[in-house]
Every structure is written in C-alpha cells, then in structure tokens.
Design a protein around this motif. Structure first.
Motif, PDB file in Angstrom:
ATOM      1  N   MET A  20      35.184 115.982  61.886  1.00 49.53           N
ATOM      2  CA  MET A  20      35.498 116.045  60.468  1.00 49.53           C
ATOM      3  C   MET A  20      34.197 115.917  59.690  1.00 49.53           C
ATOM      4  O   MET A  20      33.431 114.984  59.889  1.00 49.53           O
ATOM      5  N   GLY A  21      33.961 116.848  58.791  1.00 47.18           N
ATOM      6  CA  GLY A  21      32.742 116.842  58.006  1.00 47.18           C
ATOM      7  C   GLY A  21      32.792 115.840  56.867  1.00 47.18           C
ATOM      8  O   GLY A  21      33.844 115.283  56.538  1.00 47.18           O
ATOM      9  N   GLN A  22      31.642 115.599  56.269  1.00 46.25           N
ATOM     10  CA  GLN A  22      31.535 114.641  55.170  1.00 46.25           C
ATOM     11  C   GLN A  22      32.440 115.031  53.999  1.00 46.25           C
ATOM     12  O   GLN A  22      33.087 114.181  53.395  1.00 46.25           O
ATOM     13  N   HIS A  23      32.489 116.334  53.691  1.00 45.33           N
ATOM     14  CA  HIS A  23      33.326 116.817  52.589  1.00 45.33           C
ATOM     15  C   HIS A  23      34.806 116.549  52.875  1.00 45.33           C
ATOM     16  O   HIS A  23      35.549 116.107  51.988  1.00 45.33           O
ATOM     17  N   GLN A  24      35.227 116.767  54.104  1.00 48.01           N
ATOM     18  CA  GLN A  24      36.622 116.528  54.474  1.00 48.01           C
ATOM     19  C   GLN A  24      36.967 115.042  54.425  1.00 48.01           C
ATOM     20  O   GLN A  24      38.079 114.680  54.074  1.00 48.01           O
ATOM     21  N   ARG A  25      36.018 114.203  54.787  1.00 46.11           N
ATOM     22  CA  ARG A  25      36.269 112.745  54.715  1.00 46.11           C
ATOM     23  C   ARG A  25      36.546 112.326  53.275  1.00 46.11           C
ATOM     24  O   ARG A  25      37.479 111.574  53.002  1.00 46.11           O
ATOM     25  N   TRP A  26      35.710 112.819  52.339  1.00 46.61           N
ATOM     26  CA  TRP A  26      35.904 112.471  50.931  1.00 46.61           C
ATOM     27  C   TRP A  26      37.223 113.018  50.412  1.00 46.61           C
ATOM     28  O   TRP A  26      37.912 112.364  49.629  1.00 46.61           O
ATOM     29  N   GLN A  27      37.585 114.235  50.822  1.00 42.64           N
ATOM     30  CA  GLN A  27      38.866 114.806  50.415  1.00 42.64           C
ATOM     31  C   GLN A  27      40.015 113.935  50.896  1.00 42.64           C
ATOM     32  O   GLN A  27      40.966 113.680  50.153  1.00 42.64           O
ATOM     33  N   ALA A  28      39.931 113.458  52.132  1.00 38.82           N
ATOM     34  CA  ALA A  28      40.985 112.609  52.689  1.00 38.82           C
ATOM     35  C   ALA A  28      41.066 111.282  51.937  1.00 38.82           C
ATOM     36  O   ALA A  28      42.164 110.798  51.625  1.00 38.82           O
ATOM     37  N   ILE A  29      39.922 110.689  51.616  1.00 34.50           N
ATOM     38  CA  ILE A  29      39.904 109.404  50.902  1.00 34.50           C
ATOM     39  C   ILE A  29      40.482 109.548  49.499  1.00 34.50           C
ATOM     40  O   ILE A  29      41.310 108.737  49.069  1.00 34.50           O
TER      41      ILE A  29
ATOM     42  N   LEU B   1      48.850  99.847  52.364  1.00 32.87           N
ATOM     43  CA  LEU B   1      49.705 100.510  53.351  1.00 32.87           C
ATOM     44  C   LEU B   1      49.935 101.969  52.979  1.00 32.87           C
ATOM     45  O   LEU B   1      49.887 102.858  53.841  1.00 32.87           O
ATOM     46  N   TYR B   2      50.173 102.223  51.702  1.00 30.10           N
ATOM     47  CA  TYR B   2      50.326 103.606  51.246  1.00 30.10           C
ATOM     48  C   TYR B   2      49.019 104.384  51.430  1.00 30.10           C
ATOM     49  O   TYR B   2      49.034 105.565  51.780  1.00 30.10           O
ATOM     50  N   PHE B   3      47.900 103.721  51.190  1.00 32.88           N
ATOM     51  CA  PHE B   3      46.604 104.372  51.381  1.00 32.88           C
ATOM     52  C   PHE B   3      46.436 104.779  52.848  1.00 32.88           C
ATOM     53  O   PHE B   3      46.001 105.890  53.146  1.00 32.88           O
ATOM     54  N   GLY B   4      46.804 103.885  53.747  1.00 38.31           N
ATOM     55  CA  GLY B   4      46.724 104.193  55.177  1.00 38.31           C
ATOM     56  C   GLY B   4      47.617 105.363  55.548  1.00 38.31           C
ATOM     57  O   GLY B   4      47.207 106.266  56.293  1.00 38.31           O
ATOM     58  N   ALA B   5      48.829 105.362  55.018  1.00 36.47           N
ATOM     59  CA  ALA B   5      49.743 106.478  55.270  1.00 36.47           C
ATOM     60  C   ALA B   5      49.171 107.770  54.684  1.00 36.47           C
ATOM     61  O   ALA B   5      49.249 108.833  55.315  1.00 36.47           O
ATOM     62  N   GLY B   6      48.580 107.684  53.508  1.00 30.73           N
ATOM     63  CA  GLY B   6      47.970 108.850  52.883  1.00 30.73           C
ATOM     64  C   GLY B   6      46.811 109.395  53.705  1.00 30.73           C
ATOM     65  O   GLY B   6      46.633 110.606  53.821  1.00 30.73           O
ATOM     66  N   LEU B   7      46.019 108.502  54.297  1.00 31.99           N
ATOM     67  CA  LEU B   7      44.922 108.940  55.164  1.00 31.99           C
ATOM     68  C   LEU B   7      45.451 109.682  56.380  1.00 31.99           C
ATOM     69  O   LEU B   7      44.915 110.723  56.774  1.00 31.99           O
ATOM     70  N   ILE B   8      46.498 109.138  56.963  1.00 40.66           N
ATOM     71  CA  ILE B   8      47.105 109.799  58.123  1.00 40.66           C
ATOM     72  C   ILE B   8      47.609 111.184  57.746  1.00 40.66           C
ATOM     73  O   ILE B   8      47.350 112.166  58.447  1.00 40.66           O
ATOM     74  N   LEU B   9      48.299 111.277  56.614  1.00 37.82           N
ATOM     75  CA  LEU B   9      48.825 112.572  56.177  1.00 37.82           C
ATOM     76  C   LEU B   9      47.700 113.551  55.840  1.00 37.82           C
ATOM     77  O   LEU B   9      47.777 114.742  56.167  1.00 37.82           O
ATOM     78  N   ALA B  10      46.640 113.067  55.205  1.00 39.62           N
ATOM     79  CA  ALA B  10      45.511 113.939  54.859  1.00 39.62           C
ATOM     80  C   ALA B  10      44.820 114.454  56.118  1.00 39.62           C
ATOM     81  O   ALA B  10      44.513 115.651  56.214  1.00 39.62           O
ATOM     82  N   CYS B  11      44.593 113.583  57.072  1.00 34.01           N
ATOM     83  CA  CYS B  11      43.953 114.000  58.325  1.00 34.01           C
ATOM     84  C   CYS B  11      44.844 114.954  59.107  1.00 34.01           C
ATOM     85  O   CYS B  11      44.361 115.916  59.710  1.00 34.01           O
ATOM     86  N   LEU B  12      46.135 114.694  59.085  1.00 30.77           N
ATOM     87  CA  LEU B  12      47.084 115.585  59.748  1.00 30.77           C
ATOM     88  C   LEU B  12      47.030 116.978  59.143  1.00 30.77           C
ATOM     89  O   LEU B  12      46.978 117.981  59.864  1.00 30.77           O
ATOM     90  N   TYR B  13      46.988 117.042  57.819  1.00 31.30           N
ATOM     91  CA  TYR B  13      46.898 118.351  57.168  1.00 31.30           C
ATOM     92  C   TYR B  13      45.577 119.044  57.491  1.00 31.30           C
ATOM     93  O   TYR B  13      45.542 120.250  57.750  1.00 31.30           O
ATOM     94  N   GLN B  14      44.484 118.285  57.483  1.00 40.01           N
ATOM     95  CA  GLN B  14      43.183 118.888  57.766  1.00 40.01           C
ATOM     96  C   GLN B  14      43.116 119.466  59.176  1.00 40.01           C
ATOM     97  O   GLN B  14      42.442 120.456  59.410  1.00 40.01           O
ATOM     98  N   ARG B  15      43.846 118.867  60.102  1.00 40.32           N
ATOM     99  CA  ARG B  15      43.853 119.379  61.472  1.00 40.32           C
ATOM    100  C   ARG B  15      44.802 120.563  61.645  1.00 40.32           C
ATOM    101  O   ARG B  15      44.503 121.498  62.368  1.00 40.32           O
TER     102      ARG B  15
END
Length: 64
Positions: A1-10, A30-44
């Motif tokens: 995951m690139g730096q740009h994608q990390r910021w997008q996920a955050i 907890l919602y932030f953690g769930a949001g990170l999981i969903l963002a990473c899932l979408y990026q993949r």
C-alpha cells in the motif's frame, strides 16, 4: 500500500467514524477501526459490494 493510499484510508476511516459518532470516544475509535478495515478492503478489491456485505454483517453482529 502506497503512502497516498494510506492517507486515503485514514481520512476515509475518520469520516466513517465521525458520521457514526460525533465525539471522540471508545465508540469513535471502534468505528475508526471498522472504517480502516473497510477502506483497506476496498483498496484491495475495488468493489463496493464486498464492503456492503461486510458492513451489513458488522451491523447485524452489533444487534446480537
């Protein structure tokens, strides 16, 4: 995951958490953690349908 994608996920996870909980609290984290999981899932996968299924399962589990 690139730096740009990390910021997008955050940023996406922060927006997700803020929509669900307006103040900084354990729930927000907890919602932030769930949001990170969903963002990473979408990026993949690049498919929102999988995010909808995971989000629905998460909501369903919270009702139990």
């Amino acid at each position: 995951m690139g730096q740009h994608q990390r910021w997008q996920a955050i940023v996406s996870a922060g927006a997700f958490a803020s929509v669900h909980e307006m103040r900084l609290s354990l729930s927000w984290l907890l919602y932030f953690g769930a949001g990170l999981i969903l963002a990473c899932l979408y990026q993949r996968q690049h498919d929102l349908r999988l995010n909808l299924v995971v989000h629905s399962l998460y909501n369903g589990l919270s009702l139990i």
